[in-house]
Design a protein around this motif. Structure first.
Motif, PDB file in Angstrom:
ATOM      1  N   SER A  13       0.824  -1.346   0.274  1.00 17.19           N
ATOM      2  CA  SER A  13      -0.174  -0.123   0.098  1.00 17.19           C
ATOM      3  C   SER A  13       0.270   1.198  -0.388  1.00 17.19           C
ATOM      4  O   SER A  13       0.295   2.213  -0.187  1.00 17.19           O
ATOM      5  CB  SER A  13      -1.047   0.151   0.626  1.00 17.19           C
ATOM      6  N   GLY A  14       2.085   1.232   0.518  1.00 18.66           N
ATOM      7  CA  GLY A  14       3.009   2.654   0.387  1.00 18.66           C
ATOM      8  C   GLY A  14       2.854   3.207  -0.548  1.00 18.66           C
ATOM      9  O   GLY A  14       3.036   1.960  -2.033  1.00 18.66           O
ATOM     10  N   ASP A  15       3.606   3.991  -1.250  1.00 21.79           N
ATOM     11  CA  ASP A  15       4.296   5.184  -2.081  1.00 21.79           C
ATOM     12  C   ASP A  15       4.919   4.357  -3.071  1.00 21.79           C
ATOM     13  O   ASP A  15       5.181   4.195  -4.105  1.00 21.79           O
ATOM     14  CB  ASP A  15       4.281   6.018  -2.258  1.00 21.79           C
ATOM     15  N   ARG A  16       6.070   3.690  -2.176  1.00 29.22           N
ATOM     16  CA  ARG A  16       7.266   3.249  -3.066  1.00 29.22           C
ATOM     17  C   ARG A  16       7.583   1.653  -3.923  1.00 29.22           C
ATOM     18  O   ARG A  16       8.484   1.024  -3.638  1.00 29.22           O
ATOM     19  CB  ARG A  16       8.515   3.166  -2.308  1.00 29.22           C
ATOM     20  N   ARG A  67      -6.069   1.570  -2.358  1.00 32.51           N
ATOM     21  CA  ARG A  67      -5.007   3.653  -3.211  1.00 32.51           C
ATOM     22  C   ARG A  67      -5.033   4.165  -2.513  1.00 32.51           C
ATOM     23  O   ARG A  67      -5.908   4.831  -1.518  1.00 32.51           O
ATOM     24  CB  ARG A  67      -5.597   3.707  -4.645  1.00 32.51           C
ATOM     25  N   MET A  68      -3.497   5.223  -2.160  1.00 31.04           N
ATOM     26  CA  MET A  68      -4.267   5.886  -1.518  1.00 31.04           C
ATOM     27  C   MET A  68      -5.246   7.289  -1.692  1.00 31.04           C
ATOM     28  O   MET A  68      -5.487   7.949  -0.224  1.00 31.04           O
ATOM     29  CB  MET A  68      -2.858   7.199  -1.648  1.00 31.04           C
ATOM     30  N   ASN A  69      -5.441   7.561  -2.129  1.00 29.58           N
ATOM     31  CA  ASN A  69      -7.330   7.957  -3.364  1.00 29.58           C
ATOM     32  C   ASN A  69      -8.014   7.469  -2.805  1.00 29.58           C
ATOM     33  O   ASN A  69      -9.026   8.252  -3.096  1.00 29.58           O
ATOM     34  CB  ASN A  69      -7.211   9.273  -4.573  1.00 29.58           C
ATOM     35  N   ASN A 104      -3.102   4.396   2.974  1.00 30.44           N
ATOM     36  CA  ASN A 104      -4.406   5.005   2.817  1.00 30.44           C
ATOM     37  C   ASN A 104      -4.854   5.293   4.722  1.00 30.44           C
ATOM     38  O   ASN A 104      -5.215   3.657   5.271  1.00 30.44           O
ATOM     39  CB  ASN A 104      -5.180   5.092   1.644  1.00 30.44           C
ATOM     40  N   GLY A 299       3.131   7.118   4.503  1.00 32.74           N
ATOM     41  CA  GLY A 299       2.669   6.826   2.870  1.00 32.74           C
ATOM     42  C   GLY A 299       4.357   6.371   1.652  1.00 32.74           C
ATOM     43  O   GLY A 299       3.990   5.491   1.258  1.00 32.74           O
ATOM     44  N   ASN A 300       5.337   7.615   2.072  1.00 35.24           N
ATOM     45  CA  ASN A 300       6.739   7.753   1.260  1.00 35.24           C
ATOM     46  C   ASN A 300       7.307   7.363   1.857  1.00 35.24           C
ATOM     47  O   ASN A 300       8.977   7.595   1.427  1.00 35.24           O
ATOM     48  CB  ASN A 300       6.446   9.779   0.669  1.00 35.24           C
TER      49      ASN A 300
END
Length: 334
Positions: A13-16, A67-69, A104, A299-300
């Protein structure tokens, strides 16, 4: 011999992506022989990254990712097979003692409330984080779970924060304060003033009154309580200032031969200062209010930050934070 601990990690789930999670997981089991990890995500991707695997790391397949959004309500209805939901389900089912996710925040809260449940009497979970202060640490909550907290919510955050400070830091009477725009009793909005009155009436809490933003890092209080809107801005501002100072120092030492010489002499001191100020080394916030250890990573987050979040989960499991909060919460509730 140390008691074995199992942590479930939402690996997708993370951005990276999963790569930083896998690298952090391998480092975590190398440094802690009592730790086992469950990576939840797309098996083929995780197996490729593990390159042969590790005896204390296993993979649980997840068909989907939040997803994050994505809206938390949508995730709750349609993403029951996501890596986030399955990782939390492992905690619920007793297959893991804690969960780490960089996903998220709203969805993590929603799934946490649905799968792990809240402490009786607690209305909302709060995001709590241990930040470095001048001569120690300070627990700050809420850091973004709730942007419209009532006085009752703030009172409950203070109770949980105090119990957590006792469990994690071994403090018998943690100093509890409310974050406000001034230290005078007449300052602040209605919710903060009412919460202050409620906390002042609680004889079992060491409530010291209001503190301002400049006091967060000054060893004035052990627990600082605020609503999520204020707390999140305060945290992100502090992280931004820390990042700015680190970069300015690095530039100053690299600018000239004299600067490089001074930097060489000051290297041991600067290394310690960098460690104290680097936000990635303090990554990992607790979702207090849930009847289980759930750690929200940035998240990042990079590999070092994910490792810090795993360590935080291990720390809370080792100190049995959920059990110790649950045992004493009834005695403190109004």
């Amino acid at each position: 011999m140390s008691k074995s601990i199992t942590i479930a990690i939402d690996a997708m789930s993370g951005d990276r992506g999963a790569e930083v999670v896998v690298h952090a997981a391998l480092e975590a089991v190398r440094e802690n022989e009592a730790l086992s990890l469950v990576l939840v995500g797309i098996r083929s991707e995780l197996e490729a990254l593990l390159r042969g695997g590790h005896p204390r790391i296993r993979i649980v397949e997840a068909a989907d990712v939040v997803r994050m959004n994505e809206r938390p309500s949508h995730a709750l209805r349609h993403k029951k097979n996501s890596s986030m939901a399955i990782a939390l389900g492992l905690v619920r089912d007793g297959e893991a003692q804690g969960c780490v996710s960089a996903g998220n925040t709203g969805a993590l809260m929603a799934f946490g409330r649905s799968l792990i449940r809240m402490y009786p009497g607690i209305e909302r979970p709060a995001i709590a984080k241990l930040i470095p202060s001048l001569r120690g640490h300070c627990h700050v909550l809420d850091l973004g779970a709730n942007v419209d907290s009532s006085a009752e919510n703030l009172y409950q955050y203070a109770l949980m924060g105090s119990l957590m400070a006792s469990a994690i830091c071994g403090l018998s009477e943690p100093r509890v304060a409310l974050l406000n725009v001034g230290e005078e009793e007449i300052k602040g909005n209605e919710q903060v003033r009412l919460a202050s009155h409620m906390l002042a009436q609680c004889e079992t809490l060491n409530y010291i009154g209001y503190v301002e933003g400049s006091d967060l890092f000054g060893n004035v209080a052990d627990v600082v309580v605020c609503d999520g809107f204020v707390g999140n801005i305060a945290l992100k501002t502090g992280e931004g200032v820390a990042g700015l100072l680190i970069e300015l120092l690095e530039q100053a030492f690299a600018r000239s031969l004299y600067g490089r010489f001074v930097g060489f002499l000051a290297k041991p001191i600067m290394r310690r200062l960098m460690q104290l100020m680097d936000p990635s080394r303090h990554n990992g916030a607790s979702l207090l209010g849930l009847q289980g250890v759930v750690i929200k990573s940035h998240g990042n987050a990079n590999e070092r930050a994910i490792l810090a979040a795993i360590r935080q989960a291990v720390r809370e499991v080792t100190h049995e934070v959920p059990r110790r909060i649950n045992e004493r919460l009834d005695d403190l509730m109004l």
